[in-house]
Design an enzyme around this catalytic site. Structure first.
Site, mmCIF file in Angstrom:
data_model
loop_
_atom_site.group_PDB
_atom_site.id
_atom_site.type_symbol
_atom_site.label_atom_id
_atom_site.label_comp_id
_atom_site.label_asym_id
_atom_site.label_seq_id
_atom_site.Cartn_x
_atom_site.Cartn_y
_atom_site.Cartn_z
ATOM 1 C CD GLU A 99 -33.041 38.573 62.344
ATOM 2 O OE1 GLU A 99 -31.831 38.780 62.466
ATOM 3 O OE2 GLU A 99 -33.611 38.552 61.242
ATOM 4 C CB CYS A 112 -42.560 43.030 61.593
ATOM 5 S SG CYS A 112 -42.504 41.738 60.342
ATOM 6 C CB CYS A 119 -39.851 30.007 56.264
ATOM 7 S SG CYS A 119 -41.459 30.067 55.434
ATOM 8 C CB CYS A 123 -40.612 32.509 48.673
ATOM 9 S SG CYS A 123 -42.283 32.123 49.234
ATOM 10 C CB CYS A 126 -37.941 34.963 50.861
ATOM 11 S SG CYS A 126 -38.081 35.276 52.630
ATOM 12 C CB CYS A 347 -40.058 42.657 53.095
ATOM 13 S SG CYS A 347 -41.278 43.820 53.673
#
Ligand code: SAH
Length: 365
Positions: A99, A112, A119, A123, A126, A347
């Site tokens: 995205e 962005c 990933c 974290c 997230c 975010c």
């Protein structure tokens, strides 16, 4: 002769001008200026059809069309927020979903950009982190996000320019510095004057804090640095961000102090406010101490709900109180406007659905 499969096709979009020139001269016997012409079509005008590259000889165009891939991504979903933010979901040649988020405002048009599928940093707060790392994006897949959104925005807004985007932030899915070589090639292309010619002043790379790679970013590029700090002491940060067990806050701040900063430039520190976790007055005061000798600007990010992760946002009053303690300690801090929440484009929300679908796609292979 074998017909190349999409994956084995020549990935010309990933090559900076010097590498493209070397390839065309050495393997195709072309003259260097042909490489420059092709590169300009691809990266300045965003052309995806060899047919339309009319100043190239027909035979060269046909040869390229037979072997080269210049469309590694297609838009497969477009979601519009009430605040003007647009989330583009792209499908890669191998069926993965990533995205990019377009954020127009009065004085700029920002994209962005994602650098990985999923990933590896994990974290805890997230959503992208819950996917794990599926793979790195190629440089071509990184620049294709920019080219594709440029093309669409120019068309939709009836703009004459081929490059309506003014700013790029590498804050989408993935950890940019965990895919350093491809990030660097993409930056070389995006900043080239024969390409989109983005200025280093308008590009920010955000990292969880891969210390050795921060050093390389400073040595090998001239873009701006953002650090996702998110905590005020090691125990807290290691809980939230496993990367902190490898490079702790002291090592991270040392890397920041060594980072070459151009005149007047500051490092942006992102701090997601998590209610009852990292948002106390004490946290704010520790943050002031940490940033005392670093040219810094703090972006306080209200936490965006990510179902199932067990975190909650600090309220508006709490965020303002936190900001005031930083301001009193002479740390410039801003509460970041939340954009695209209604379409899960904010975010930490990237890959809510797409991640699961991507996994399903991968399983079906
Ligand atoms: N991996 C890089 C690039 C991604 S930036 C990095 O972490 O810097 C994504 C930003 O969103 C990071 O600052 C992260 O701390 C923040 N973030 C993650 N989940 C969030 C959430 N649910 N709400 C608000 N911000 C979040």
């Amino acid at each position: 002769m074998d017909t190349p499969t999409p994956q084995s096709r020549l990935d010309v979009l990933s090559l900076p001008l010097t590498a493209l020139t070397a390839l065309l001269v050495d393997s195709y016997g072309e003259r260097p200026f042909r490489a420059r012409q092709l590169y300009t079509w691809l990266h300045q005008r965003g052309e995806t059809s060899f047919e339309r590259m009319t100043d190239l000889p027909a035979a060269f165009r046909q040869r390229l069309a037979a072997v080269a891939d210049v469309t590694p991504l297609v838009v497969d979903l477009e979601q519009r927020s009430m605040d003007g933010t647009v989330k583009y979901r792209f499908k890669t040649r191998d069926g993965r979903l990533i995205e990019s988020v377009y954020m127009p405002s009065v004085d700029r048009r920002t994209l962005c950009v994602s650098t990985q599928v999923g990933c590896a940093m994990a974290c805890r707060f997230c959503m992208t982190g819950t996917l794990g790392l599926q793979r790195n994006l190629t440089a071509g897949e990184i620049v294709a996000q920019v080219h594709e959104v440029n093309r669409r925005v120019a068309l939709e807004e009836g703009l004459a320019t081929t490059r309506p985007l003014t700013n790029l932030v590498f804050m989408g899915m993935g950890e940019p510095l965990h895919n350093f070589d491809n990030l660097k090639a993409a930056l070389t292309i995006l900043q080239s004057k024969e390409g989109p010619n983005f200025s280093h002043r308008h590009i920010t790379v955000s990292t969880v804090g891969l210390v050795p790679m921060i050093e390389r970013l400073g040595a090998e590029t001239d873009v701006k640095l953002a650090i996702s700090l998110n905590a005020s002491h090691d125990g807290q940060r290691s809980e939230l961000m496993p990367v902190n067990r490898k490079w702790n806050i002291a090592e991270l701040m040392e890397a920041c102090r060594r980072f070459p900063l151009r005149q007047g430039r500051r490092i942006t520190f992102e701090y997601v406010l998590l209610r009852g976790v990292n948002d106390s007055d004490e946290d704010a005061r520790r943050l002031v101490e940490l940033l005392r000798d670093v040219p810094a600007k703090v972006n306080l990010i209200p936490y965006n709900d990510s179902p199932g992760l067990g975190f909650h946002s600090t309220g508006e009053g709490g965020a303002e109180a936190f900001r005031e303690i930083l301001a009193t300690g002479h740390v410039a801090a801003f509460i970041r406007a939340n954009r695209g929440r209604d379409i899960a484009a904010a975010c930490g929300q990237l890959a809510n659905r797409s991640g699961r679908e991507a996994e399903a796609t991968a399983l079906n292979h």
